[in-house]
Design a protein around this motif. Structure first.
Motif, PDB file in Angstrom:
ATOM      1  N   ASP A   1      10.416  12.510  88.221  1.00 27.40           N
ATOM      2  CA  ASP A   1       9.651  13.237  87.205  1.00 27.40           C
ATOM      3  C   ASP A   1      10.302  14.591  86.964  1.00 27.40           C
ATOM      4  O   ASP A   1      10.874  15.184  87.887  1.00 27.40           O
ATOM      5  CB  ASP A   1       8.200  13.431  87.666  1.00 27.40           C
ATOM      6  CG  ASP A   1       7.247  13.726  86.517  1.00 27.40           C
ATOM      7  OD1 ASP A   1       7.691  13.675  85.344  1.00 27.40           O
ATOM      8  OD2 ASP A   1       6.066  14.007  86.781  1.00 27.40           O
ATOM      9  N   VAL A   2      10.237  15.062  85.736  1.00 28.96           N
ATOM     10  CA  VAL A   2      10.665  16.407  85.360  1.00 28.96           C
ATOM     11  C   VAL A   2       9.568  17.000  84.491  1.00 28.96           C
ATOM     12  O   VAL A   2       9.117  16.359  83.531  1.00 28.96           O
ATOM     13  CB  VAL A   2      12.003  16.402  84.590  1.00 28.96           C
ATOM     14  CG1 VAL A   2      12.383  17.819  84.169  1.00 28.96           C
ATOM     15  CG2 VAL A   2      13.117  15.778  85.426  1.00 28.96           C
ATOM     16  N   TYR A   3       9.104  18.218  84.816  1.00 26.83           N
ATOM     17  CA  TYR A   3       7.963  18.780  84.099  1.00 26.83           C
ATOM     18  C   TYR A   3       7.988  20.298  84.219  1.00 26.83           C
ATOM     19  O   TYR A   3       8.716  20.867  85.038  1.00 26.83           O
ATOM     20  CB  TYR A   3       6.650  18.235  84.661  1.00 26.83           C
ATOM     21  CG  TYR A   3       6.510  18.364  86.153  1.00 26.83           C
ATOM     22  CD1 TYR A   3       5.851  19.458  86.729  1.00 26.83           C
ATOM     23  CD2 TYR A   3       7.041  17.395  86.998  1.00 26.83           C
ATOM     24  CE1 TYR A   3       5.727  19.581  88.101  1.00 26.83           C
ATOM     25  CE2 TYR A   3       6.930  17.512  88.383  1.00 26.83           C
ATOM     26  CZ  TYR A   3       6.278  18.602  88.924  1.00 26.83           C
ATOM     27  OH  TYR A   3       6.156  18.727  90.295  1.00 26.83           O
ATOM     28  N   ASP A   4       7.179  20.936  83.387  1.00 24.89           N
ATOM     29  CA  ASP A   4       7.045  22.394  83.407  1.00 24.89           C
ATOM     30  C   ASP A   4       5.723  22.776  84.050  1.00 24.89           C
ATOM     31  O   ASP A   4       4.682  22.149  83.801  1.00 24.89           O
ATOM     32  CB  ASP A   4       7.087  22.965  81.985  1.00 24.89           C
ATOM     33  CG  ASP A   4       8.457  22.807  81.341  1.00 24.89           C
ATOM     34  OD1 ASP A   4       9.459  22.978  82.050  1.00 24.89           O
ATOM     35  OD2 ASP A   4       8.517  22.514  80.135  1.00 24.89           O
ATOM     36  N   ASP A   5       5.744  23.799  84.898  1.00 23.85           N
ATOM     37  CA  ASP A   5       4.521  24.378  85.433  1.00 23.85           C
ATOM     38  C   ASP A   5       4.753  25.868  85.642  1.00 23.85           C
ATOM     39  O   ASP A   5       5.695  26.438  85.078  1.00 23.85           O
ATOM     40  CB  ASP A   5       4.057  23.659  86.709  1.00 23.85           C
ATOM     41  CG  ASP A   5       5.019  23.812  87.883  1.00 23.85           C
ATOM     42  OD1 ASP A   5       5.937  24.669  87.819  1.00 23.85           O
ATOM     43  OD2 ASP A   5       4.853  23.096  88.886  1.00 23.85           O
ATOM     44  N   THR A   6       3.906  26.516  86.436  1.00 28.67           N
ATOM     45  CA  THR A   6       4.012  27.963  86.600  1.00 28.67           C
ATOM     46  C   THR A   6       5.307  28.386  87.288  1.00 28.67           C
ATOM     47  O   THR A   6       5.681  29.546  87.245  1.00 28.67           O
ATOM     48  CB  THR A   6       2.824  28.490  87.420  1.00 28.67           C
ATOM     49  OG1 THR A   6       2.772  27.810  88.681  1.00 28.67           O
ATOM     50  CG2 THR A   6       1.504  28.247  86.673  1.00 28.67           C
ATOM     51  N   ARG A   7       5.991  27.448  87.904  1.00 34.04           N
ATOM     52  CA  ARG A   7       7.242  27.754  88.597  1.00 34.04           C
ATOM     53  C   ARG A   7       8.460  27.561  87.696  1.00 34.04           C
ATOM     54  O   ARG A   7       9.584  27.797  88.126  1.00 34.04           O
ATOM     55  CB  ARG A   7       7.370  26.872  89.844  1.00 34.04           C
ATOM     56  CG  ARG A   7       6.251  27.064  90.854  1.00 34.04           C
ATOM     57  CD  ARG A   7       6.249  25.979  91.901  1.00 34.04           C
ATOM     58  NE  ARG A   7       5.920  24.671  91.318  1.00 34.04           N
ATOM     59  CZ  ARG A   7       5.794  23.548  92.020  1.00 34.04           C
ATOM     60  NH1 ARG A   7       5.988  23.575  93.336  1.00 34.04           N
ATOM     61  NH2 ARG A   7       5.492  22.402  91.431  1.00 34.04           N
ATOM     62  N   GLY A   8       8.238  27.115  86.470  1.00 37.21           N
ATOM     63  CA  GLY A   8       9.329  26.831  85.555  1.00 37.21           C
ATOM     64  C   GLY A   8       9.478  25.337  85.369  1.00 37.21           C
ATOM     65  O   GLY A   8       8.518  24.578  85.499  1.00 37.21           O
ATOM     66  N   THR A   9      10.692  24.882  85.041  1.00 38.06           N
ATOM     67  CA  THR A   9      10.955  23.451  84.926  1.00 38.06           C
ATOM     68  C   THR A   9      11.364  22.924  86.294  1.00 38.06           C
ATOM     69  O   THR A   9      12.322  23.414  86.906  1.00 38.06           O
ATOM     70  CB  THR A   9      12.075  23.169  83.910  1.00 38.06           C
ATOM     71  OG1 THR A   9      11.700  23.719  82.647  1.00 38.06           O
ATOM     72  CG2 THR A   9      12.297  21.673  83.764  1.00 38.06           C
ATOM     73  N   VAL A  10      10.619  21.949  86.778  1.00 41.61           N
ATOM     74  CA  VAL A  10      10.847  21.418  88.120  1.00 41.61           C
ATOM     75  C   VAL A  10      11.012  19.907  88.054  1.00 41.61           C
ATOM     76  O   VAL A  10      10.602  19.259  87.078  1.00 41.61           O
ATOM     77  CB  VAL A  10       9.703  21.791  89.088  1.00 41.61           C
ATOM     78  CG1 VAL A  10       9.578  23.293  89.233  1.00 41.61           C
ATOM     79  CG2 VAL A  10       8.390  21.182  88.637  1.00 41.61           C
ATOM     80  N   ALA A  11      11.601  19.361  89.100  1.00 42.07           N
ATOM     81  CA  ALA A  11      11.815  17.916  89.190  1.00 42.07           C
ATOM     82  C   ALA A  11      11.330  17.414  90.538  1.00 42.07           C
ATOM     83  O   ALA A  11      11.467  18.101  91.560  1.00 42.07           O
ATOM     84  CB  ALA A  11      13.292  17.587  89.008  1.00 42.07           C
ATOM     85  N   ASP A  12      10.765  16.221  90.540  1.00 40.07           N
ATOM     86  CA  ASP A  12      10.422  15.528  91.774  1.00 40.07           C
ATOM     87  C   ASP A  12      11.518  14.515  92.069  1.00 40.07           C
ATOM     88  O   ASP A  12      11.954  13.768  91.173  1.00 40.07           O
ATOM     89  CB  ASP A  12       9.077  14.806  91.648  1.00 40.07           C
ATOM     90  CG  ASP A  12       7.906  15.770  91.554  1.00 40.07           C
ATOM     91  OD1 ASP A  12       8.023  16.905  92.049  1.00 40.07           O
ATOM     92  OD2 ASP A  12       6.871  15.383  90.982  1.00 40.07           O
ATOM     93  N   VAL A  13      11.953  14.499  93.324  1.00 41.79           N
ATOM     94  CA  VAL A  13      13.059  13.631  93.728  1.00 41.79           C
ATOM     95  C   VAL A  13      12.608  12.787  94.917  1.00 41.79           C
ATOM     96  O   VAL A  13      12.119  13.331  95.917  1.00 41.79           O
ATOM     97  CB  VAL A  13      14.300  14.453  94.119  1.00 41.79           C
ATOM     98  CG1 VAL A  13      15.456  13.532  94.499  1.00 41.79           C
ATOM     99  CG2 VAL A  13      14.717  15.390  92.987  1.00 41.79           C
ATOM    100  N   ALA A  14      12.746  11.466  94.805  1.00 37.17           N
ATOM    101  CA  ALA A  14      12.469  10.568  95.929  1.00 37.17           C
ATOM    102  C   ALA A  14      13.731  10.416  96.764  1.00 37.17           C
ATOM    103  O   ALA A  14      14.824  10.243  96.220  1.00 37.17           O
ATOM    104  CB  ALA A  14      12.003   9.210  95.418  1.00 37.17           C
ATOM    105  N   VAL A  15      13.579  10.473  98.079  1.00 33.07           N
ATOM    106  CA  VAL A  15      14.717  10.382  98.991  1.00 33.07           C
ATOM    107  C   VAL A  15      14.448   9.296 100.030  1.00 33.07           C
ATOM    108  O   VAL A  15      13.403   9.305 100.684  1.00 33.07           O
ATOM    109  CB  VAL A  15      14.969  11.723  99.718  1.00 33.07           C
ATOM    110  CG1 VAL A  15      16.142  11.595 100.692  1.00 33.07           C
ATOM    111  CG2 VAL A  15      15.225  12.850  98.720  1.00 33.07           C
TER     112      VAL A  15
END
Length: 308
Positions: A274-288
């Motif tokens: 996932d890639v999305y915008d929130d209060t921290r800016g543009t962030v991504a979730d990465v599965a490892v």
């Protein structure tokens, strides 16, 4: 009950070497002389080295006390395992930070497994604050006490040495994380050895005898010593930091799903979910996911990172 201790983030280079993190800044003495150590951001799992700064930590041998490996274990004594670990970073942890550690217990629950019998899980929460009182990092770790010893002849307890290992992945990490579906593979280590396990014990301060004392491990039904769960997680974190660096990691956590033995090969595979915008800016979730040479998963986790 809460426990508070002071400690400083000094031995980042030792910890980075223990998990195979080859970031040049950790080894560049000239750069440190010119800019100062506060420019270095610690690896995501570095805070487990807080064990070094706890003089009462149960996993450290003490002069004048019997080492656990010399004692005959009780057949009914449960064996504890580190099964999950999660970090949330409110800002990067840098070399030179002086942090207050506050510990409190979390929830507890039980499950029944076919091989292990009754498993009792318990949580511990740690909060790390800087001298101004600002919260820097929140951590949550889960331990399971297992009722039954392992069967040393079972596949689950067998060491990972195998001359016909699963071929290593050859995927090239991207220059950055920007789109859902991006995926890559990072070889972590060609062969885990007793020396690499001992190196992590020294860097983290965790000298639990299941990882350091072959006699102790065998008396408890294992083929020998095996790697710390946090060694596996620390190695797995490189699937993220090798791409985005250390400073952009906002959270990292996961489950230790299998034991890592001397002789194992470790490979990490990462995928942007996932890639999305929130209060921290543009962030991504990465599965490892990290697998051993047999293709069995030994770590399953997620990371949240800034995309730029």
């Amino acid at each position: 009950m809460t426990c508070t201790r002071w400690w400083c983030t000094a031995p980042t280079s030792c910890s980075s070497r223990a998990v195979g993190d080859r970031t040049a800044a950790f080894y560049d003495v000239d750069r440190l002389s010119a800019t100062g150590p506060d420019t270095l951001v610690a690896p995501p799992t570095f805070l487990m080295a807080a064990d070094h700064f706890d003089p009462d930590h149960a996993r450290r041998p003490r002069p004048g006390s019997s080492w656990a490996g010399t004692q005959e274990p009780s057949p009914t004594q449960p064996v504890g395992f580190h099964t999950e670990q999660h970090f949330v970073f409110h800002r990067p942890v840098r070399t030179g930070d002086r942090l207050t550690v506050t510990r409190r217990p979390g929830g507890s629950w039980q499950k029944t497994g076919r091989r292990a019998g009754t498993m009792t899980f318990s949580e511990t929460h740690l909060h790390f604050h800087d001298p101004t009182g600002r919260l820097v990092v929140e951590t949550r770790w889960v331990q399971a006490a297992v009722e039954r010893r392992p069967d040393p002849t079972s596949r689950a307890a067998a060491p990972g040495t195998d001359p016909s290992r699963t071929p290593r992945g050859t995927g090239t990490p991207p220059a950055d994380v920007v789109a859902v579906g991006q995926h890559w593979t990072i070889p972590l280590i060609d062969e885990v050895t007793p020396a690499t396990i001992a190196m992590y014990a020294g860097a983290s301060g965790d000298f639990h005898p299941l990882h350091c004392d072959d006699v102790y491990a065998r008396r408890r039904g294992y083929p020998g010593v095996f790697a710390h769960g946090m060694y596996t997680m620390g190695m797995s974190g490189r699937a993220v930091t090798d791409v985005v660096g250390h400073e952009r990691v906002l959270a990292f956590g996961g489950r230790i799903t299998g034991q890592v033995w001397p002789g194992d090969t470790l490979t990490a595979r990462a995928r942007v979910t996932d890639v999305y915008d929130d209060t921290r800016g543009t962030v991504a979730d990465v599965a490892v996911t990290t697998t051993n040479g047999h293709g069995a998963a030994v770590f399953d986790g997620t990371a949240t990172v800034r995309t730029a």
